[in-house]
Write an enzyme that holds these catalytic residues in place. Structure first.
Site: not given
Length: 324
Positions: A8, A13, A79-80, A82, A123, A125, A147, A177, A182
């Site tokens: 990623g 990030d 990596a994801a 996201s 995360s 989340e 997710y 963050h 972003r």
């Protein structure tokens, strides 16, 4: 010279972490997924200093080959899939990459070199429908999206491999963050970019979902430092990385539009299309363990972060650059 692998690396990030590791004297290997369109804008300024290699979290063979060829001492799995909203539309893909992808990385490390130190991007989340405020490392998880569920799996499989195979694998439970890097699909960047467009007369409205949702927002450049600090410790562990403050989407709007001498109420339209099927209403982290064990603390305030993002988008638009 130590070698670090970042999955990623082209993301928000990944780009900040690559900068930090280069400053620390690392050889930085970045894993990139082959796509029809190259997406290297976040690392363009350091691309010549990186070694980019094709690989994919859905292909364990590629992960094994990368570890064998580059022999990194540290692996940062960033990596994801996201984006929370996308996970509702692509739940199976999200599970394969964001959940099972972690197992593939861990198992590749176990096979190739169990002494490799690994960072897993967990995360906030995962807390979802929170059962206590603030949330800390021991707070039970209650994910409210595919997710979030996938991230819970990734978190627990990291702990499982750490305990089963004695891997130096740590998870950072990072709260929201943000930065000028972003993606536009995230609400914070959507606000800063659209507000800048409105200021410059390039747009006349901003459509958003839930304005009451509250998040613990910090600066991505601060948070990647916590990732690196985790892998410098003798023993692996899990850490909440957060500011300890919570702000609503409405407060984000207040700071962004006020910075431009505008009133957001004249431009914002609430749109049902941007409402989640199951909302996460309140996230705020307790970073005291990270402060105590890692010596980490955020350096950029909420208001400074919002203004930084707005200023960056203003400059981007004035320069005629394409926002990504």
């Amino acid at each position: 010279m130590p070698t670090a692998l970042i999955t990623g690396v082209t993301g928000q990030d990944g780009s900040y972490l690559a900068e930090l590791l280069l400053q620390q004297g690392y050889r930085v290997v970045g894993m990139v997924r082959r796509t029809s369109t190259l997406n290297f804008h976040r690392i363009a300024h350091i691309q010549e200093q990186l070694e980019l290699v094709p690989g994919d979290l859905s292909d364990q063979v590629s992960l094994i080959h990368i570890l064998e060829e580059y022999q990194p001492e540290e692996v940062y799995n960033l990596a994801a899939q996201s984006f929370v909203q996308t996970s509702w539309n692509q739940p199976v893909f999200t599970g394969d990459v964001t959940a099972l992808g972690v197992t593939r990385v861990l198992d590749a490390i176990r096979i190739v070199n169990p002494r490799i130190r690994m960072y897993q991007a967990s995360s906030s989340e995962m807390f979802g429908k929170v059962v206590e405020v603030p949330q800390k490392e021991t707070t039970p998880f209650y994910p409210r999206s595919p997710y979030g569920v996938a991230k819970v799996y990734g978190h627990w499989i990291t702990i499982n491999y750490r305990e089963s195979y004695n891997l130096h694998a740590s998870s950072g439970i990072l709260f929201n963050h943000e930065s000028p890097r972003r993606g536009l699909e995230f609400v914070t960047r959507k606000i800063s970019h659209q507000a800048a467009k409105i200021k410059l007369g390039l747009a006349n409205e901003l459509r958003l979902g839930n304005l009451d949702a509250r998040r613990d927002w910090g600066f991505a450049g601060d948070y990647v430092r916590a990732m690196w600090l985790m892998l410098q410790r003798d023993t692996p562990d899990d850490y909440v990385v957060a500011t300890g403050e919570t702000h609503s989407v409405e407060q984000f709007l207040d700071v962004a539009f006020e910075h431009l001498d505008l009133d957001w109420r004249e431009y914002v339209v609430q749109d049902e299309r941007f409402m989640r099927p199951a909302e996460v209403d309140l996230l705020v982290g307790d970073p005291s363990k990270a402060g105590r064990d890692l010596g980490w603390e955020p350096t950029v305030s909420f208001a400074e972060l919002v203004r930084m993002m707005v200023d960056a988008d203003l400059q981007l638009l004035r320069d005629g650059a394409i926002a990504v």
